[in-house]
Enzyme design. Structure first.
Site, mmCIF file in Angstrom:
data_model
loop_
_atom_site.group_PDB
_atom_site.id
_atom_site.type_symbol
_atom_site.label_atom_id
_atom_site.label_comp_id
_atom_site.label_asym_id
_atom_site.label_seq_id
_atom_site.Cartn_x
_atom_site.Cartn_y
_atom_site.Cartn_z
ATOM 1 N N HIS A 34 45.226 42.324 58.033
ATOM 2 C CA HIS A 34 44.545 41.496 57.043
ATOM 3 C C HIS A 34 45.180 40.106 56.946
ATOM 4 C CE1 HIS A 34 43.309 41.050 52.550
ATOM 5 N NE2 HIS A 34 42.286 40.736 53.321
ATOM 6 N N HIS A 38 41.741 31.201 52.453
ATOM 7 C CA HIS A 38 40.964 32.173 51.695
ATOM 8 C C HIS A 38 40.369 31.598 50.423
ATOM 9 C CE1 HIS A 38 40.361 35.372 48.679
ATOM 10 N NE2 HIS A 38 40.015 36.127 49.700
#
Length: 244
Positions: free
Chosen positions: A12, A54
């Protein structure tokens, strides 16, 4: 279903919990640990360059105020994306998508690119990320797997570069999951781990879709999901799950 070219475990945000998220330092750490695939987030700078980040705001990662969408590439590249994780990563820059592609190719890592559009830029982000990714990975397999919560972004990616594989991200299971995936030409569903059941995995497979569970950090849970038939796991703890 056709043969699936992607490994089971994806790290991730490139390095998981072990490195600053969405940085090349994280990718190299994942590679050293033996990872064969990584996931990261892609959005556009104010001057339309795809880079890895992000959040919509800079505060959590860089300690600066303001939205990413308001800064140009040159302004974003001057920021420190590593110190907040650990001082050892001070001055780690925000990478470009092109830089990620070069690093992934050199390390033979498969990549899942999550398109994270800033507000009002979904279609633009989907099309641009797909076009840049197609050029960056031209002649290299497997192709990057594009995913997003934004159906608008995925539709734009599909229209811009139809041959790149796409996955629909789901935080909650939806009754219309199959219709939505079919409309996007998706090859996979990426689903929050707590929303999966054996019957849902079976239904996805029956519809011709692969399944990724996110974000899985416990080995026993990972084994249960794999027993249900889940095809991919996204994890923050590659040090635990790469043994699977």
């Amino acid at each position: 279903m056709e043969a699936w070219p992607y490994p089971v475990v994806f790290v991730h945000r490139l390095g998981g919990a072990l490195a600053p998220e969405n940085t090349l330092a994280g990718l190299m750490l994942a590679h050293r640990l033996g990872a064969r695939a990584v996931e990261c987030d892609v959005k556009l700078s104010a001057d339309n360059v795809p880079l890895l980040f992000h959040d919509d705001d800079l505060e959590r990662i860089c300690g600066s105020s303001g939205p990413v969408a308001h800064l140009t590439l040159s302004e974003l590249r001057r920021l420190d994306a590593g110190s907040r994780h650990h001082p050892a990563f001070a001055t780690e820059p925000i990478p470009l998508l092109d830089e990620l592609a070069a690093a992934a190719r050199s390390t033979a890592l498969a990549v899942n690119l999550e398109i994270k559009p800033c507000a009002g830029r979904a279609a633009e982000s989907g099309a641009t990320v797909a076009q840049v990714a197609a050029a960056a990975w031209q002649g290299h397999l497997p192709a990057p797997l594009l995913s997003s919560f934004s159906e608008e972004a995925l539709a734009a990616a599909r229209d811009a570069v139809p041959h790149l594989p796409r996955a629909l991200l789901l935080e909650r299971w939806r009754d219309d999951w199959q219709a939505a995936a079919l409309a996007l030409g998706a090859v996979a569903l990426h689903v929050h781990r707590l929303q999966l059941t054996p019957s849902r995995v079976e239904a996805a497979h029956a519809a011709g879709l692969r399944v990724m569970a996110w974000t899985v950090n416990d080995v026993l849970e990972a084994r249960q999901l794999l027993a249900w038939g889940v095809d991919m796991l996204c994890t923050d703890r590659p040090d635990r799950l790469l043994c699977l």
